[in-house]
Each structure stands twice: as C-alpha cells, then as structure tokens.
Design a protein around this motif. Structure first.
Motif, PDB file in Angstrom:
ATOM      1  N   PRO A   1      19.421  41.784  46.859  1.00 13.36           N
ATOM      2  CA  PRO A   1      20.531  41.670  45.907  1.00 13.36           C
ATOM      3  C   PRO A   1      21.248  43.000  45.714  1.00 13.36           C
ATOM      4  O   PRO A   1      20.648  44.071  45.787  1.00 13.36           O
ATOM      5  N   LYS A   2      22.546  42.900  45.477  1.00 17.43           N
ATOM      6  CA  LYS A   2      23.371  44.089  45.253  1.00 17.43           C
ATOM      7  C   LYS A   2      24.046  43.968  43.893  1.00 17.43           C
ATOM      8  O   LYS A   2      24.403  42.881  43.461  1.00 17.43           O
ATOM      9  N   ALA A   3      24.226  45.104  43.239  1.00 21.06           N
ATOM     10  CA  ALA A   3      24.811  45.102  41.894  1.00 21.06           C
ATOM     11  C   ALA A   3      26.320  45.253  41.957  1.00 21.06           C
ATOM     12  O   ALA A   3      26.836  46.174  42.583  1.00 21.06           O
ATOM     13  N   ALA A   4      27.021  44.329  41.300  1.00 20.04           N
ATOM     14  CA  ALA A   4      28.467  44.472  41.110  1.00 20.04           C
ATOM     15  C   ALA A   4      28.682  45.229  39.797  1.00 20.04           C
ATOM     16  O   ALA A   4      28.116  44.870  38.762  1.00 20.04           O
ATOM     17  N   VAL A   5      29.462  46.307  39.855  1.00 20.67           N
ATOM     18  CA  VAL A   5      29.722  47.126  38.666  1.00 20.67           C
ATOM     19  C   VAL A   5      30.898  46.517  37.913  1.00 20.67           C
ATOM     20  O   VAL A   5      32.010  46.406  38.451  1.00 20.67           O
ATOM     21  N   ILE A   6      30.665  46.107  36.674  1.00 19.53           N
ATOM     22  CA  ILE A   6      31.673  45.421  35.858  1.00 19.53           C
ATOM     23  C   ILE A   6      32.181  46.382  34.785  1.00 19.53           C
ATOM     24  O   ILE A   6      31.387  46.947  34.026  1.00 19.53           O
ATOM     25  N   SER A   7      33.492  46.529  34.720  1.00 23.25           N
ATOM     26  CA  SER A   7      34.110  47.423  33.734  1.00 23.25           C
ATOM     27  C   SER A   7      34.579  46.634  32.505  1.00 23.25           C
ATOM     28  O   SER A   7      34.611  45.396  32.514  1.00 23.25           O
ATOM     29  N   HIS A   8      34.976  47.359  31.455  1.00 23.60           N
ATOM     30  CA  HIS A   8      35.552  46.713  30.268  1.00 23.60           C
ATOM     31  C   HIS A   8      36.776  45.893  30.650  1.00 23.60           C
ATOM     32  O   HIS A   8      36.990  44.792  30.119  1.00 23.60           O
ATOM     33  N   LEU A   9      37.598  46.427  31.551  1.00 23.84           N
ATOM     34  CA  LEU A   9      38.819  45.744  31.958  1.00 23.84           C
ATOM     35  C   LEU A   9      38.505  44.422  32.655  1.00 23.84           C
ATOM     36  O   LEU A   9      39.168  43.404  32.407  1.00 23.84           O
ATOM     37  N   GLN A  10      37.484  44.412  33.507  1.00 23.91           N
ATOM     38  CA  GLN A  10      37.110  43.182  34.194  1.00 23.91           C
ATOM     39  C   GLN A  10      36.581  42.136  33.218  1.00 23.91           C
ATOM     40  O   GLN A  10      36.835  40.940  33.381  1.00 23.91           O
ATOM     41  N   ILE A  11      35.849  42.579  32.200  1.00 19.82           N
ATOM     42  CA  ILE A  11      35.376  41.639  31.183  1.00 19.82           C
ATOM     43  C   ILE A  11      36.549  41.047  30.417  1.00 19.82           C
ATOM     44  O   ILE A  11      36.595  39.840  30.143  1.00 19.82           O
ATOM     45  N   LEU A  12      37.521  41.879  30.064  1.00 22.87           N
ATOM     46  CA  LEU A  12      38.701  41.390  29.357  1.00 22.87           C
ATOM     47  C   LEU A  12      39.457  40.365  30.201  1.00 22.87           C
ATOM     48  O   LEU A  12      39.935  39.344  29.675  1.00 22.87           O
ATOM     49  N   LYS A  13      39.585  40.618  31.489  1.00 20.39           N
ATOM     50  CA  LYS A  13      40.268  39.676  32.372  1.00 20.39           C
ATOM     51  C   LYS A  13      39.497  38.361  32.476  1.00 20.39           C
ATOM     52  O   LYS A  13      40.085  37.279  32.425  1.00 20.39           O
TER      53      LYS A  13
END
Length: 348
Positions: free
Chosen positions: A243-255
């Motif tokens: 498994p690989k980790a996708a890095v999620i930002s605040h902006l991606q959460i808002l979208k």
C-alpha cells in the motif's frame, strides 16, 4: 371615413424575426431530445466553478478555513442537531465536538505531540473513529487512516512509511494489533480504545477520556498556515504491491466535502454511509460532505445488502453513497413483498 387601423397601422416585425423564432424553437426541441440534461449539467458546472473561484480567493487573501473550522462553528450554531446516528444512538454536533475535545486533551496531557506530528488510526466504522480523527486534528496532527483489511507485513509497511508518533487501535482490532506488536517500531506509542489492556506498554484511552476536560485546546494548535499543508494520509489497498499513502491537504478535503452540495444535497438530507471510513469516499465526501451541508449522517459498521433498505426506511435516509459494486449487490437481493423503495439521490 378612415378606420383606426388606417390612422394607426400595426407595426410590421422585421423579416428576420419569424425565422429567429423558428430557430430558437428548433434549438429548444433539439436540446430536449439530444441533450436532455444540458441545463442541469450547466447549473452543476457553474456551482463547481463558483466554489473553485471562492477557494482561489481564499488562497489569494491568505484565508485558511478548514472543514474542521466549519464543524466547530456548526457545533456552536446547531449544537443539538444530530450529526451521527450509529446503531440507533444519536450523536449531536455538540456531542462530537465535546468528545473530540476530550480526546485532544488526553493526548495533550499524556503525549508530547507537536503540531504536524503524524498519528496512525486503525479503527473500524464507529463514532470514536471520527472523535479521534477530529481530536487529533484539533492538535494540528496529521492523521493516517489505516486499512483494517490489510494485515501483518503490509500493515507494518503502512505504519513505518507514515512514521507515526502514536498508533490508535479500535477495540475490535486488538487481534490485528497482537499480530504486529512484536514487530512494531519501539518508538511508536500504542493506544487502544479500551479501559484495560493485557498488552505490555500499551496505553488505554477510554478510561482517560471519561476523566478528561471538554474544554477546547488552544486555537493555535489546529490553525492551518496553508490550504496545501498535509492533514491526512489515506492508503491504497495494495492490490499492485504494498500500500502507498496518498497525501491529502486541507484544500483537497474542502473540494471533496463540496461534492454532496454540488450534487444538490441540502442540510435537510440524511446521508447513509456504509463505506469504510479509512476510504476517502466515506471520510472526505461522506463525513466532510455532511459538515459542508450541516446535515446528518447514518453511519453503518459494515455494508449489509440485506439490511440496507430497512436502514434507509428506519432512519428516513435521503442520500446514499455509491461506489464499486454496491448497487449490484443491492439489485441481487431477493424482492420482499410489501416493501416499497423510497426515492434516493445517489452520490459517487
């Protein structure tokens, strides 16, 4: 004697007007026949563009308003509104806010966590998944969602790759913890959602939550400096390797959180979440979407095709999340006489 029409003749429209009228009418019928969803698609596109422009304006102005900020404001604005319904128990916006404060206070007192530290979360679908997630977010931590279907070598790889200071494990996953504990890095502090522990050097969380304060932690702990800063790690399933980790930002959460709103859901909707919370569809689109709307979600421990429609009727569900083969499983269920399926809005 001259008539009224002779004195005041009616104006004659230009020769192009009838042709234009016929053309507009033809375009209307062509659109209805060949592009029946044109106006609905246009409205959706305009909503998405408007939301994107708002995010860009926030970025240019240096304003950082996260989904967590929106949740805290909703807990003040509508404290008694149900946020999570789980196995018949209602957790209001205020309930979730206060319990997440308690968890934040526990880790603030018992662990030397700094803003930006990573904490791994190995839990199934339950309200405390959200409480721990929000509590750690209030401390400014990056939370790594671990897939509880991944075992031993792959799970150890996930833990080591995100380099967490703490691993929080749900009470129903202690067997998984027992498998990896001997091989787990010694510098990872392990906490379990229980009042007692039979594991050496493993901390318990439930007993400390009961004794903790409900006061919010200092605002500067959770305030984000940039919408592009990392806030979550969400791992792939590992079907083509580890498994690989996708890095999620605040902006991606808002979208992601804007998805249900863009599809037309409102604050009056009740969203049914049966997907695992470690998946972005359930956590970002589902929980984040509920926060964006100020709506209510019904959280299911695990997807059940046989209980699905009964749950929808019981909780007056108006929106479900669809992903993968879910609808095929539902369609393959035997028809039950006397049960009428309600209209439902699907979100992907």
């Amino acid at each position: 004697m001259r008539g009224w029409d002779d004195l005041y003749p009616l104006p004659v429209p230009p020769s192009w007007v009838p042709g234009a009228a016929v053309g507009i009418l033809s375009l209307h019928f062509i659109q209805k026949f060949f592009f029946p969803y044109f106006w609905a698609d246009l409205r959706y596109l305009l909503k998405v563009l408007t939301y994107g422009a708002r995010m860009e304006m926030y970025r240019l102005q240096g304003r950082v308003v996260t989904v967590l900020d929106k949740f805290v404001k909703l807990a003040e604005k509508q404290p008694h509104k149900p946020f999570i319904i789980y196995e018949g128990t209602v957790h209001t916006y205020r309930d979730v806010d206060r319990r997440s404060n308690r968890i934040a206070q526990v880790f603030l007192q018992h662990e030397a966590l700094k803003k930006g530290d990573t904490v791994a979360l190995l839990m199934g679908n339950e309200p405390d998944f959200i409480h721990v997630w929000f509590g750690l977010a209030k401390l400014g931590c990056v939370v790594a969602f671990l897939n509880f279907n991944v075992r031993f070598r792959s799970l150890l790889h996930c833990v080591s790759s995100c380099e967490p200071k703490i691993l929080v494990v749900g009470a129903d996953l202690l067997g998984t913890l027992e498998e990896i504990l001997p091989k787990l890095q010694k510098d990872v502090s392990v906490w379990i959602m229980a009042k007692e522990s039979t594991f050496p050097n493993v901390h318990t969380l439930l007993d400390k939550i009961e004794a903790a304060s409900e006061d919010p932690v200092p605002v500067n702990r959770c305030s984000a400096n940039s919408l592009k800063s990392a806030v979550l790690y969400i791992f792939t399933s590992g079907t083509t390797g580890l498994p690989k980790a996708a890095v999620i930002s605040h902006l991606q959460i808002l979208k992601g959180a804007a998805g249900l709103w863009a599809f037309g859901a409102t604050s009056e909707d009740i969203i049914y979440i049966t997907l695992p919370l470690y998946h972005s569809a359930a956590s970002l689109l589902g929980i984040g979407g509920c926060i964006q709307l100020g709506a209510t979600c019904v959280l299911k421990k695990k997807f059940s095709a046989s209980q699905f429609w009964n749950d929808c009727r019981r909780y007056n569900v108006t929106v479900i999340q669809y992903i993968g083969e879910l609808c095929r499983y539902l369609c393959n269920q035997p028809v039950v006489s006397g049960i009428k399926v309600m209209p439902i809005c699907l979100s992907v």
